[in-house]
Design an enzyme around this catalytic site. Sequence first.
Site, PDB file in Angstrom:
ATOM      1  N   GLN A 128       0.796  -1.223   0.000  1.00  0.00           N
ATOM      2  CA  GLN A 128       0.000   0.000   0.000  1.00  0.00           C
ATOM      3  C   GLN A 128       0.832   1.279   0.000  1.00  0.00           C
ATOM      4  OE1 GLN A 128      -2.650  -1.730   3.296  1.00  0.00           O
ATOM      5  NE2 GLN A 128      -4.079  -0.503   2.118  1.00  0.00           N
TER       6      GLN A 128
ATOM      7  N   HIS B 241      -2.050  -5.137 -12.906  1.00  0.00           N
ATOM      8  CA  HIS B 241      -1.537  -4.915 -14.261  1.00  0.00           C
ATOM      9  C   HIS B 241      -2.400  -5.606 -15.308  1.00  0.00           C
ATOM     10  CE1 HIS B 241       2.667  -4.134 -12.355  1.00  0.00           C
ATOM     11  NE2 HIS B 241       1.913  -3.047 -12.380  1.00  0.00           N
TER      12      HIS B 241
ATOM     13  N   ASP C  73       2.237   0.509  -8.199  1.00  0.00           N
ATOM     14  CA  ASP C  73       3.570   0.629  -8.819  1.00  0.00           C
ATOM     15  C   ASP C  73       4.423   1.698  -8.123  1.00  0.00           C
ATOM     16  OD1 ASP C  73       2.657  -1.233 -10.567  1.00  0.00           O
ATOM     17  OD2 ASP C  73       2.889  -0.019 -12.384  1.00  0.00           O
TER      18      ASP C  73
ATOM     19  N   ARG D  64       3.972  -0.170  13.120  1.00  0.00           N
ATOM     20  CA  ARG D  64       3.712  -1.503  12.581  1.00  0.00           C
ATOM     21  C   ARG D  64       3.707  -1.421  11.049  1.00  0.00           C
ATOM     22  NH1 ARG D  64      -1.779  -3.658  11.161  1.00  0.00           N
ATOM     23  NH2 ARG D  64      -1.457  -5.819  10.619  1.00  0.00           N
TER      24      ARG D  64
ATOM     25  N   HIS E 251       1.211  -9.333   4.754  1.00  0.00           N
ATOM     26  CA  HIS E 251       0.061  -8.447   4.604  1.00  0.00           C
ATOM     27  C   HIS E 251      -0.378  -8.476   3.134  1.00  0.00           C
ATOM     28  CE1 HIS E 251      -2.061  -4.845   6.617  1.00  0.00           C
ATOM     29  NE2 HIS E 251      -2.671  -5.049   5.467  1.00  0.00           N
TER      30      HIS E 251
ATOM     31  N   ASN F 230      -1.868 -10.755   8.590  1.00  0.00           N
ATOM     32  CA  ASN F 230      -2.858  -9.709   8.766  1.00  0.00           C
ATOM     33  C   ASN F 230      -4.176 -10.153   8.137  1.00  0.00           C
ATOM     34  OD1 ASN F 230      -3.617  -6.781   9.320  1.00  0.00           O
ATOM     35  ND2 ASN F 230      -4.149  -7.010   7.159  1.00  0.00           N
ATOM     36  N   GLU F 231      -5.224 -10.242   8.950  1.00  0.00           N
ATOM     37  CA  GLU F 231      -6.596 -10.482   8.487  1.00  0.00           C
ATOM     38  C   GLU F 231      -6.762 -11.719   7.607  1.00  0.00           C
ATOM     39  OE1 GLU F 231      -8.163  -6.870   6.790  1.00  0.00           O
ATOM     40  OE2 GLU F 231      -8.035  -5.802   8.682  1.00  0.00           O
TER      41      GLU F 231
ATOM     42  N   ASN G 151      -7.912  -6.132  14.415  1.00  0.00           N
ATOM     43  CA  ASN G 151      -8.268  -4.997  13.553  1.00  0.00           C
ATOM     44  C   ASN G 151      -9.769  -4.815  13.655  1.00  0.00           C
ATOM     45  OD1 ASN G 151      -5.617  -4.959  12.762  1.00  0.00           O
ATOM     46  ND2 ASN G 151      -6.002  -5.497  10.624  1.00  0.00           N
TER      47      ASN G 151
ATOM     48  N   TYR H 193     -13.026  -1.962  12.839  1.00  0.00           N
ATOM     49  CA  TYR H 193     -13.431  -0.682  12.247  1.00  0.00           C
ATOM     50  C   TYR H 193     -14.883  -0.308  12.517  1.00  0.00           C
ATOM     51  CZ  TYR H 193      -9.034  -0.546   9.635  1.00  0.00           C
ATOM     52  OH  TYR H 193      -7.706  -0.496   9.302  1.00  0.00           O
TER      53      TYR H 193
ATOM     54  N   GLU I 186      -5.218  -2.313  14.262  1.00  0.00           N
ATOM     55  CA  GLU I 186      -5.777  -1.342  13.311  1.00  0.00           C
ATOM     56  C   GLU I 186      -7.123  -0.833  13.791  1.00  0.00           C
ATOM     57  OE1 GLU I 186      -6.089  -2.545   9.172  1.00  0.00           O
ATOM     58  OE2 GLU I 186      -4.109  -3.481   9.241  1.00  0.00           O
TER      59      GLU I 186
HETATM   60  C1  LIG Z   1       8.882  -0.827 -14.088  1.00  0.00           C
HETATM   61  O1  LIG Z   1       7.509  -0.527 -14.188  1.00  0.00           O
HETATM   62  C2  LIG Z   1       7.206   0.698 -14.782  1.00  0.00           C
HETATM   63  C3  LIG Z   1       5.719   0.908 -14.688  1.00  0.00           C
HETATM   64  O2  LIG Z   1       5.374   1.101 -13.332  1.00  0.00           O
HETATM   65  C4  LIG Z   1       7.726   0.707 -16.216  1.00  0.00           C
HETATM   66  O3  LIG Z   1       7.479   1.972 -16.801  1.00  0.00           O
HETATM   67  C5  LIG Z   1       9.200   0.408 -16.239  1.00  0.00           C
HETATM   68  O4  LIG Z   1       9.659   0.272 -17.560  1.00  0.00           O
HETATM   69  C6  LIG Z   1       9.513  -0.871 -15.474  1.00  0.00           C
HETATM   70  N1  LIG Z   1      10.947  -0.998 -15.300  1.00  0.00           N
HETATM   71  C7  LIG Z   1      11.595  -2.132 -15.509  1.00  0.00           C
HETATM   72  C8  LIG Z   1      13.065  -2.093 -15.221  1.00  0.00           C
HETATM   73  O5  LIG Z   1      11.054  -3.127 -15.927  1.00  0.00           O
END
Ligand SMILES: *[C@@H]1O[C@H](CO)[C@@H](O)[C@H](O)[C@H]1NC(C)=O
Length: 508
Positions: free
Chosen positions: A47, A67, A80, A105, A150, A194-195, A337, A339, A406
Amino acid sequence: MKLKELSSPIPCTFTNIWIILFAFLSTSSGSHFPKNFKFGVSTASYQIEGAWNVSGKGENIWDRMTHEHPNWIEDRTNGDVACDSYHQWKTDIELINNLGVDFYRFSLSWSRLLPTGFSNYVNPDGVRYYNGIINELLKNNIEPIITIYHWDLPQPIQNEGGWPNIVTAEYFADYAKVAFELFGDRVKTWITFNEPIEICQNGYGGGGKAPRIFSSGVSDYLCGRTLLMAHAKVFHLYDRHYRHKQQGKIGVTINTGWFEPKSNDPKDVAAAELSLQMMFGWWTNPIFSKTGDYPLLMKDRIANISRAQHFKRSRLPNFNNEEIKFIQGTSDFLGLNHYSTVLASYAPLPNVIPVSFSNDLNVKTEVDPKWIPSAATWIHDVPWGFRKLLNWIKGEYNNPPVFVTENGYPDVGQFNDMERIHYLQGYLDELLKAILVDDCNVYAYSVWSVLDNMEWNRGYTLKFGLYHVNFTDPKRKRSPKSSVQFYKDFIKSSRKFDSIEMKSMVSN
Ligand SMILES: *[C@@H]1O[C@H](CO)[C@@H](O)[C@H](O)[C@H]1NC(C)=O
Ligand SMILES: *[C@@H]1O[C@H](CO)[C@@H](O)[C@H](O)[C@H]1NC(C)=O
Ligand SMILES: *[C@@H]1O[C@H](CO)[C@@H](O)[C@H](O)[C@H]1NC(C)=O
């Protein structure tokens, strides 16, 4: 706060009068938790870290899912970059230090340490990264608390079936051993999972979390069996080989809302109890109860429904006596945790019951329209439910040490987060009553979360941070919300009072 608000679910004995009086005096002038009570904040690797494909990190199930299926995330985002905490961890520790907390944590990214998931190769950049965090925290007098898992399973292990495959328990134990070896000299509190219900029911039962496998009523139970075995394995590993030299504690974090019966009708009361047993007890009963094993209610119910569905055996895979003993008592504390609260009521089983966890449970839930809502449909500001849950745990499992790992409230981007402050104030007040009035054995509390972050399927649309993060800024600028000052003041004022003195007065 008025005295009558402190009315206890427990009979008012003479000694309780003293506690109530002291609780009243203390809460009226701020927060007066026991002096050794610990406050903290929590995060999780996927996260916040970002840096998903650099410095040797391998692919995990969240990388793969976001992805391949961006449409499964509300705003089509992914982790990412997230908060870019992989690069900005020093800033983040400054922000954490500014809160005045006792602990932080965070979770290890399995794929950052072991890029393929297997322990034959350890990534030196991963080791460097977590060593940096741990050492910087200790330098600032903040205890590092590590969640080993997690939710970010390495993709190669998912390719072997992931958690429903019992062999994953072995890989998890190998990974945990690496973590103990590397960091256990300085990390004194470990949390295995976690959970579990989110990992299993959401991950393999069709709830939408990675790896998003739709096999409810079968794979979620298989996953649960592996997780409980994996947890116990890692507890015993620590207990036998590390505890004596590292002197730490190891437990597990289990989540649940409070299920309030919608009416006094015994059927509704039973429905609320069934919900707690099947969602929370699924995990807590095998570890924390006197009998061990899944809750009897859950075993019976799934066996009966499986029979009606013409299965040869219960879809809930059983533990033998040896396994029941292996799992029982394998936690130094109960990580909780919590909420929110829902109203539970009875629902009749249909004549033909489709195979799924929710049909096995078959309880109707709703919320009271008077409750204060939040940006998340599943979170309402219902602080009294927290106290009831803590009391239920105390009664059910003989008052185990509880670590609230949490608790928190989501906003949609505002800096003046009065709703969060209202929520935290209410929940902390109820926690205090549970400790001082009801004698619940809670010793630590953590807010979710330090920073706004990647909230799984909600992407960046739900913001749980005390600090705001600007996700359109390439620098991911962090700014305090109003709740930073609130939590800081709350912790500071709680340190003024010595409850040891109070306890001795009470026992006189
Ligand atoms: C890593 O991921 C990013 C997208 O988040 C991409 O643009 C990039 O080319 C990737 N790098 C490698 C070394 O694969
Ligand atoms: C399961 O079935 C047995 C026998 O029909 C019954 O006595 C028991 O109450 C049922 N248990 C549950 C939880 O439905
Ligand atoms: C977030 O950052 C972007 C780009 O730097 C900037 O245009 C925007 O004003 C920032 N938003 C806030 C709320 O600070």
